[in-house]
Design a protein around this motif. Sequence first.
Motif: not given
Length: 1788
Positions: A392-400, A416-421, A516-523
């Motif tokens: 959950e510690d690495f999934i939640r930033p991606l989910r949010d 936009g400004r994104f804190d977690d991705i 595609f839209l590609m997102v990277e998690t900060t975790a």
Amino acid sequence: MRLYPFCWLQQEHILGGVKIILNRDRVAAPQKVQAVDSGSPGNREGKGVSQRTGEVTIPPGNPGTKRIIIVAEETLKTDEETVITHVEGVLQGLSINLTADYSRNNDKDDFRKLAGKRAGSHPNLLDISKGWDSDQRGRSNEKLQNQRRTPRVNNLDYRALKKIFEMEPSEVVMKLASPGSGLKEFLSHEDMTDELIAIALEVLSKACSSKSNRENLQHLLIDVKESRFLKRLLPMYVMRVSRHNDSVKREQSIVQVDQILALHQTLISVFPASTILDVSLIVALLQTEITYLQSTGLTIPKETENSITSLQRIITHLQEKKREGTLRSDNYTYITGNEEELDIEDFRYMSIFPTYEDIHLTAKPFMRPNIIGQKFEDTKTYLDTHFRLLREDFIRPLRDGINQVLKFDGKDLRKGRFDDIRIYLNAYILSPICTHKGILYRVQFGIDNLKSVNWESSKRLLYGALVCLSRDNFETMIFATVANRDVKDLQKGITTLDFTEESRLKLSEFQENDYFLMVETTAFFEAYRHVLGGLKEMALGELPMQKYIVSCDTNISSPQYLINHRHTYSLQSLTTEGPVRIQELEKSVSTEESDGADKSDTDDFLGRQDFKELLGLPWRCDVLNFADWPSKQWLKLDDSQLQAVQMALTKELAIIQGPPGTGKTYIGLKIVKTILSNSNTWRSMGGCPILVVCYTNHALDQFLEGIHKFLKTGLVRVGGRCASEVLQKFSLNNLRRDNMFKQNLPGHLRAMYSVLTENRKSVEEKIQKKAALFESAAKGVLHENVLEDIIISLHGTNLGNVQAVENSRKKKAPSLMLEWLGISLLSHMSRQIGDEDTNQRDSETADCGDKDLAQVAHEEKSHDSKESPGIENCSENEEQNLYESENEETEQDNEGRADEDLNKPGIGEWKSYADDVTKAAELLKLADTQEEDLLLDCQELCKNTVVAMDVYRQCQIDDYGFIAKILEYENEYQRTVNRITELRNQEDQTILKMAYVIGMTTTCAARYRKVLQDIQPKIVVVEEAAEVLEAHIVTTLTSGCEHLILIGDHQQLRPSATVYELAKNFNLEVSLFERLIRMNVPYVRLDYQHRMRPEIARLLTPHIYDKLENHDSVCLYDNIKIPNRVCVALSRAKKGLFCIGNMSMLSTVPLWSKIMNVLRSNGQIGEALMVRCENHPETANFVSAAEDFLKVPQGGCSERCEYRLNCGHVCTRFCHPYDLEHKDFICTKPCSKTLCDNGHTCPKKCSAICGECKVTVTKTLPKCGHEQKVPCSEPPETFSCHMQCNKPLSCGHLCVRECGDTCTRKCPQNVTVNLDCGHQRTISCYEKQEAEKKNEKILCFVKCEASLQCGHKCSGSCSECSNGMSHVACRSKCKEVLICSHQCQNKCSEECVPCSLSCDRKCFHQKCDQMCCMPCRPCTQPCGWGCKHHQCTKLCFELCDRKPCELPCFRKLKCKHQCIGMCGEPCPKKCRICHADEVQEQFFGKEADPEARFVQLQDCNHIFEVTGFDTWMMTPVNDGPIKLIACPKCHAPIRRSVRYGSVIKRTLIEMEQVKKKTVEMCSTQLLISVTERDEMKRYFPLVLEMLLSKLDKADLMMPTLLLIKDQITILSKLAEIKKNVQLLLPVTFLRDKINKQIDVCSSNITKPIYINFLFEKEIIRISLLAEAYVMSYMHNKPVLSSTVMFAHIRRPQSLDNPKELEHIIHRLERGVMALKEEEEIKHIRKMLDSLQERLNLHMLFKILEEKNHKLLDGAIFRQGQWYKCSQGHVYWNQGSGSEPKVDQCPEC
């Protein structure tokens, strides 16, 4: 003599009583050696054999003397197949017994035969004859190469299996999975003894227990699951395994039952779909045997009962999934949760990567907090807790982050400004790459919004980072990790990704142009990935120290290995400096008894501590008796340090807390050195290193450097982020290279490596070719040379002839594929237009136009294939670097990246055909100077090209199957690479096992977990233990750990969690170190600090540490005088530190308030910081706020720099301490230079290059006299006038071009023309002029739209339909429904054909994979229709023998309301309460009844009340048309329904009869049609006979029949052409040319490669060519005196034809590939008709009439034409829609 394997690295060996001597000299004297022991009867006579490299001598001796072999290692230095291969051939293979004397020279051939026969099963052994004759070397080497290509197969017998069983589990796997292991052959034996089956079970179950090498395990299990052993021998063995009278044997059978269960548990977990039946059978048999054993009074172990219960639960689960149709392949992952845990999923079956449910949550995820105040319930709860928290510690930033993106709802994400991705727009996949890790993908992403990113230092896209790609707002997602970080690539917007296996399969569903839209998690995912995997794989019994870690036991035991060596433990290393002497200590293992009662008085006296101190003897004492230890003064330790050392050496769990500066690293090194000096107590002969683990690479390097000071060898540093030069030579990567991996592997592993490497290269080449073709096909046009496999021989011949003609003209042969597609002509036209318009086109560009785009690229690749390959790959030299990059934890080195040149486009990079078309269209709009033979309408040409490309692309994809084939090859490549990786792990395991100390970070240890499982380190030392998440430490430990030492300080840094809530509310930030201390597990804290001045140290105590003493050395620090006041740091500083911040705010915290008081009392808090200018030392400023720094804007002071620059200006900046020589300064003052004689000055900045004067001035142009604004530096003679040209054209309209251009030759002015049909048409003026000049009619394009007989409107134009007199064939889609209920896919004007769609038939077990027109394979599985009241006992394809259950369904829906369906049926998705309006909608009349029950159709999802729908579905129909019952609402055919399965099955059975009868009727119709066509039998008897013979085959299928029909149709048309040519064309050479092409075409019909549409085009080409020849004959007939003269004409030059006709003949003679599909054919047809009218060349009849070649009646395939009578007979009603009568049934 009995020979045994031996280690060839030693010179002398005694094996089984045989003494083996290896003579390392190149030439050795004869030797005689006596055997060590005796045992073999008989005497041997001494006989010697001379050889070039030495001698073999058998000495005479007493009875029992055994033979001796002396081998000379001649090839030791030159060949990897060294002396071991000589000896292994005799020694290793299956215990050779020599019963004859083979010493003499004349006996050596017999010896060679015997040795070769017995050693034949070894894949990598040299021929034994190499040792005897030099003249045999070439033959031996050839034999060796053959052996490497095809490894010999071992003969597995009882002894061989017994020997394999003695290996470790991972070694067993590699042995059995190696090439030539003999496993497959062994498992295919017809019969085996029980003893052989038993040993085979032992070996296979041991292999299944391997935690590593799972890919190779899966490889060998493929042979197992399909073997006779599993399917027949093992079930028979199970039925008799327990039937023993002997009670001992019955007890032993329990062990065999466990082995069988272990094997089948592994089989069904790896291959759930394909092994479920075999496993079900075995489980049923085992249950019977267990029951029998229990009846005999034998107690079955609980573990056995649990195993069989677990297996039964898995089988039940899989059977349910199979009935549902979701168990389609072995890729299915079964999930068996614990039903007692409120439907909570077992964490072991949870995906490490995020799932759809993780991102789109409907409820909060289930998690337990980390328990810190009490012990855990059990080990499973402990592992589950930490797995879920960490995940959950690495999934939640991606989910949010994703949810934040979804809220934008179409808005510009760049704002936009994104804190977690982190967001990457417009990402698309470039190409796959073959690497040592498998298939990676290069991905391009947009960089417009990332231009400010500094990729060198950015944390974006680090190695191991997790990215998610989606094209549909994250409804579907694919996940990948960053596999390589190349800064240069990132600057271009390119990254390399490693997709998950599931995501890689999804890639085939996407198109090449998908974005595609590609997102990277900060975790940072890499830190989570391997730890989560380790937690999932860890069995409950594998976790060591459970009584402390889980149960928090405070009574700590001593290490198990220390119990037997407590009295021989040496403490000398605690007092001595220098390297530890490990080798001597290992050899000096004491053999004395540890019992003190057996010691003499002298020993007791010598053991006294004071006597040892007096003499300085080595400290061997009772290490567990602290009274026997030397004093702390002698050991030079303080009290706390001594306690820490004693705990670390004597307790199996030691926790040492070291506050800042107390020397915890120093103590840790002392502990490791002491343990190493006593390695004899814990290190086994097989190797068992100490594992040192740290959280950071920096701490690891520092600790290992300390170890290196006393351990010069036996140290290994694992990981690619080592920054220490001292440790570089100890890195695993360097040691791996030094140890020569492949040369040191055993024979079977070397064979495996060779085979796998070759297989990998082979598959890689296949991927390269397929991917290159696929990428090429997407970017451009493939040359016909590339597609030669699918071009029939006819076209190849024609193409060759054309190319020969072109070459004879000394010109570059154009691509005929481009000619056919129309691209070459467009390029040619664009060049001519460009040359004519501007005359500035580069000649090289024009020449390039004639080249095929794919051919250009092919030539470029041939020039340098490494520059721009179709798919990127790694060379052998690069592979090792890439392999090493796998060891990096936090970010990627640049060593492992591919050559950046691979990303550069080549000179011949392929262009898109669409670009050519667009460019040509633009140029043709302005073109008006083309010659007549190039005149083609622009729109028609472009449309023609696109149509041709569609046909070309469809043919290409269909015939090559690019995507599916590439995916298949990628999977094979990945499996091979995984097996090679496991093979390489064997080398790493060997290197690590032989080390004394290995060092890893926690992340690296998790990655190497499988290797560590095999090494089983007994001692683990964890530095920075308080900074590491608990799960990281737990996954580092193996079941072999007997001693764990944790060193750290939980009162300094805590573990870092990504999610704050998890850190605080779920205690994720509490380390194992801190938790155990909180649970009162014993620990030692170091009390004396050696770092800080006392003034700094007093800030820590008692505020943080209740006790922290100062060592005397810190009182000797010099005083530091600083003008400003000092704020002292709390731990790191030695002599001083500036701290800037709001101390008043900090003082609100009680701890800081106390520290503030100390600082304030010592005057150590100030208001500002003084800064002094380096250039002006007298200037000083005080800064305390942001605005204060305005006084020092450039880092110096506020004075101006005013440095004089080279240009004469001065520096405009404020005083700056950097760039003092102003080399980097750019002057921004205006340039003052004069550019021209007119006095114009340069308008640019001073630092820019001036260039020519661009000021515009008015000049008079000499050519036309107009005045124009011209750049000052440009002469008026070269300037093109932009005024409008006012010259009139010949038509009266004015020129539309500029004055400087050539006048318009083709007037583009639109004019309206009155047509003969009465309509008007607007065309360009030059089109009207051209039509009048050629006396051609202007076509009318008004749509006809007349109603046709079929009911559709005519789609032709007025001209096409001759002003309504006739109509073109209907182009609408056919509206007829076929027998299968699919709609006909042909056009309305074409005959209906059998359905070519995929069959929709589906049952509980499978979906039909046939075409719809082919017979379905009957499913022979048991019928899946059952409920708790009724169960069908028939097979799946048979009519069910049960009635529908009339009881209501008892299930609850997700909304918690009662299901409205029937028992045993799929639950309707609608609820009576939640969807009341939909459910109660009146249709049959009873829907509103509160007791009404409903069924939902699976085909269209409509819901019906069950009693009414029963009447609809089950009304008996005895006769009538055969068709599926349709939904009464949408009329969709009902193909699937559980309740009405029998009704549907009955119709499907009838439809299967129709399919069979359809084939029979079509065959009959074909035979009748052929009988009516005499020309075919006369012209093509052999071909026709071959085709008709295929119709007699009993297994004839519809696709084959349709192919035969198409081939016969081609023959029929060729026969008609040939007949008409004989009648209309008396000219011999022309007739012969046509006949020759007809004969070639007919002969190619029956060849394997047959493409119908190409043959159809060829027929049209030949018929048009024949017509052109006839017109040529008719045109030339008047000038020739008689028909006889025509027969003697041999050259076309003898004929005088019109220019247009010559052009047509030339075009048609070039072959079918030169035609541009339908449009050019129509154009040629139109030109021939025009010539016939203009030249009055009317033919008596056409060469080919298309309507004469209908062979089958399409009505056979339509619905409504097939009926069944009341007797159940199926027949075809030829009445075409009339009501059938009973007497119409042929059988009745």
